[in-house]
Design a protein around this motif. Structure first.
Motif, PDB file in Angstrom:
ATOM      1  N   VAL A   1      39.774 -62.068 -19.829  1.00  0.00           N
ATOM      2  CA  VAL A   1      41.124 -62.620 -19.920  1.00  0.00           C
ATOM      3  C   VAL A   1      41.054 -64.069 -20.389  1.00  0.00           C
ATOM      4  N   SER A   2      42.153 -64.556 -20.962  1.00  0.00           N
ATOM      5  CA  SER A   2      42.161 -65.943 -21.442  1.00  0.00           C
ATOM      6  C   SER A   2      43.552 -66.550 -21.345  1.00  0.00           C
ATOM      7  N   ASP A   3      43.563 -67.885 -21.362  1.00  0.00           N
ATOM      8  CA  ASP A   3      44.790 -68.646 -21.547  1.00  0.00           C
ATOM      9  C   ASP A   3      44.491 -69.700 -22.603  1.00  0.00           C
ATOM     10  N   HIS A   4      45.315 -70.710 -22.708  1.00  0.00           N
ATOM     11  CA  HIS A   4      45.135 -71.724 -23.752  1.00  0.00           C
ATOM     12  C   HIS A   4      43.939 -72.644 -23.493  1.00  0.00           C
ATOM     13  N   THR A   5      43.294 -72.545 -22.320  1.00  0.00           N
ATOM     14  CA  THR A   5      42.195 -73.449 -21.984  1.00  0.00           C
ATOM     15  C   THR A   5      40.810 -72.836 -22.109  1.00  0.00           C
ATOM     16  N   ASN A   6      40.679 -71.518 -21.889  1.00  0.00           N
ATOM     17  CA  ASN A   6      39.359 -70.883 -21.914  1.00  0.00           C
ATOM     18  C   ASN A   6      39.512 -69.391 -21.650  1.00  0.00           C
ATOM     19  N   CYS A   7      38.372 -68.675 -21.533  1.00  0.00           N
ATOM     20  CA  CYS A   7      38.395 -67.261 -21.151  1.00  0.00           C
ATOM     21  C   CYS A   7      37.421 -67.045 -19.999  1.00  0.00           C
ATOM     22  N   ILE A   8      37.650 -65.957 -19.255  1.00  0.00           N
ATOM     23  CA  ILE A   8      36.865 -65.686 -18.054  1.00  0.00           C
ATOM     24  C   ILE A   8      36.790 -64.175 -17.826  1.00  0.00           C
ATOM     25  N   LYS A   9      35.692 -63.739 -17.229  1.00  0.00           N
ATOM     26  CA  LYS A   9      35.547 -62.333 -16.847  1.00  0.00           C
ATOM     27  C   LYS A   9      36.366 -62.096 -15.577  1.00  0.00           C
ATOM     28  N   LEU A  10      37.091 -61.006 -15.557  1.00  0.00           N
ATOM     29  CA  LEU A  10      37.873 -60.606 -14.391  1.00  0.00           C
ATOM     30  C   LEU A  10      37.484 -59.175 -14.034  1.00  0.00           C
ATOM     31  N   VAL A  11      37.091 -58.939 -12.802  1.00  0.00           N
ATOM     32  CA  VAL A  11      36.722 -57.600 -12.353  1.00  0.00           C
ATOM     33  C   VAL A  11      37.913 -56.986 -11.632  1.00  0.00           C
ATOM     34  N   LEU A  12      38.373 -55.855 -12.134  1.00  0.00           N
ATOM     35  CA  LEU A  12      39.484 -55.127 -11.517  1.00  0.00           C
ATOM     36  C   LEU A  12      38.931 -54.040 -10.610  1.00  0.00           C
ATOM     37  N   TRP A  13      39.631 -53.766  -9.520  1.00  0.00           N
ATOM     38  CA  TRP A  13      39.220 -52.752  -8.555  1.00  0.00           C
ATOM     39  C   TRP A  13      40.271 -51.654  -8.466  1.00  0.00           C
ATOM     40  N   GLU A  14      39.795 -50.438  -8.274  1.00  0.00           N
ATOM     41  CA  GLU A  14      40.579 -49.247  -7.932  1.00  0.00           C
ATOM     42  C   GLU A  14      41.875 -49.076  -8.722  1.00  0.00           C
ATOM     43  N   ASP A  15      43.021 -49.102  -8.043  1.00  0.00           N
ATOM     44  CA  ASP A  15      44.302 -48.771  -8.660  1.00  0.00           C
ATOM     45  C   ASP A  15      44.746 -49.792  -9.701  1.00  0.00           C
ATOM     46  N   LYS A  16      44.236 -51.001  -9.662  1.00  0.00           N
ATOM     47  CA  LYS A  16      44.625 -52.030 -10.646  1.00  0.00           C
ATOM     48  C   LYS A  16      44.058 -51.740 -12.028  1.00  0.00           C
ATOM     49  N   ILE A  17      42.990 -50.970 -12.109  1.00  0.00           N
ATOM     50  CA  ILE A  17      42.340 -50.681 -13.384  1.00  0.00           C
ATOM     51  C   ILE A  17      43.312 -50.029 -14.365  1.00  0.00           C
ATOM     52  N   ASP A  18      44.059 -49.058 -13.926  1.00  0.00           N
ATOM     53  CA  ASP A  18      44.967 -48.324 -14.808  1.00  0.00           C
ATOM     54  C   ASP A  18      46.299 -49.041 -15.025  1.00  0.00           C
ATOM     55  N   GLU A  19      46.535 -50.147 -14.298  1.00  0.00           N
ATOM     56  CA  GLU A  19      47.798 -50.872 -14.420  1.00  0.00           C
ATOM     57  C   GLU A  19      47.806 -51.922 -15.528  1.00  0.00           C
ATOM     58  N   VAL A  20      46.642 -52.243 -16.091  1.00  0.00           N
ATOM     59  CA  VAL A  20      46.590 -53.280 -17.131  1.00  0.00           C
ATOM     60  C   VAL A  20      46.075 -52.711 -18.445  1.00  0.00           C
ATOM     61  N   HIS A  21      46.441 -53.374 -19.540  1.00  0.00           N
ATOM     62  CA  HIS A  21      46.086 -52.907 -20.876  1.00  0.00           C
ATOM     63  C   HIS A  21      45.707 -54.093 -21.762  1.00  0.00           C
ATOM     64  N   SER A  22      44.728 -53.889 -22.637  1.00  0.00           N
ATOM     65  CA  SER A  22      44.313 -54.930 -23.575  1.00  0.00           C
ATOM     66  C   SER A  22      45.479 -55.366 -24.441  1.00  0.00           C
ATOM     67  N   GLY A  23      45.538 -56.668 -24.713  1.00  0.00           N
ATOM     68  CA  GLY A  23      46.593 -57.208 -25.568  1.00  0.00           C
ATOM     69  C   GLY A  23      47.851 -57.623 -24.837  1.00  0.00           C
ATOM     70  N   LYS A  24      47.978 -57.284 -23.576  1.00  0.00           N
ATOM     71  CA  LYS A  24      49.162 -57.628 -22.776  1.00  0.00           C
ATOM     72  C   LYS A  24      48.891 -58.880 -21.946  1.00  0.00           C
ATOM     73  N   SER A  25      49.951 -59.561 -21.526  1.00  0.00           N
ATOM     74  CA  SER A  25      49.836 -60.741 -20.666  1.00  0.00           C
ATOM     75  C   SER A  25      50.237 -60.385 -19.243  1.00  0.00           C
ATOM     76  N   TYR A  26      49.572 -61.038 -18.280  1.00  0.00           N
ATOM     77  CA  TYR A  26      49.793 -60.724 -16.865  1.00  0.00           C
ATOM     78  C   TYR A  26      49.761 -61.989 -16.008  1.00  0.00           C
ATOM     79  N   HIS A  27      50.444 -61.905 -14.877  1.00  0.00           N
ATOM     80  CA  HIS A  27      50.362 -62.926 -13.840  1.00  0.00           C
ATOM     81  C   HIS A  27      49.552 -62.316 -12.699  1.00  0.00           C
TER      82      HIS A  27
END
Length: 81
Positions: free
Chosen positions: A49-75
Motif C-alpha cells: 500500500v502507499s500514500d503520497h509519502t512512501n509505500c509499505i507492506k501490509l499483511v491482511l488476515w482472514e476475512d479482510k483478505i477478500d474485502e480489498v482489491h488492487s487499485g482501490k483506496s482504503y482507510h
C-alpha cells in the motif's frame, strides 16, 4: 473523525504501535498463506500500500483478505506496526 498517519510516519514508528492509514492498494498477492495452528488454520495475504509519502507492506488476515482489491483506496484503522 480520524486523524490518519502517513506511511512515512508508520515506517518510523516503534514496533507494536497502532496507526491509522489512508492508502491506495498497489498490489495484493493472489495466494493466501496458511498459518497452521493446532486448533485451526488461519490465512494471511501480503499486500503493498502507499500514500503520497512512501509505500509499505501490509499483511491482511482472514476475512479482510477478500474485502480489498488492487487499485482501490482504503482507510485502515488500528493497524499494528
Amino acid at each position: 473523525m480520524y486523524c490518519f498517519d502517513t506511511v512515512e510516519l508508520a515506517l518510523q514508528a516503534e514496533v507494536y504501535k497502532t496507526v491509522d492509514l489512508k492508502v491506495k492498494m498497489l498490489m495484493k498477492k493472489e495466494n493466501k498463506q496458511p498459518i497452521v495452528k493446532p486448533e485451526k488454520t488461519t490465512y494471511t495475504c501480503d499486500t503493498l500500500v502507499s500514500d503520497h509519502t512512501n509505500c509499505i507492506k501490509l499483511v491482511l488476515w482472514e476475512d479482510k483478505i477478500d474485502e480489498v482489491h488492487s487499485g482501490k483506496s482504503y482507510h485502515f484503522t488500528n493497524l499494528t506496526i
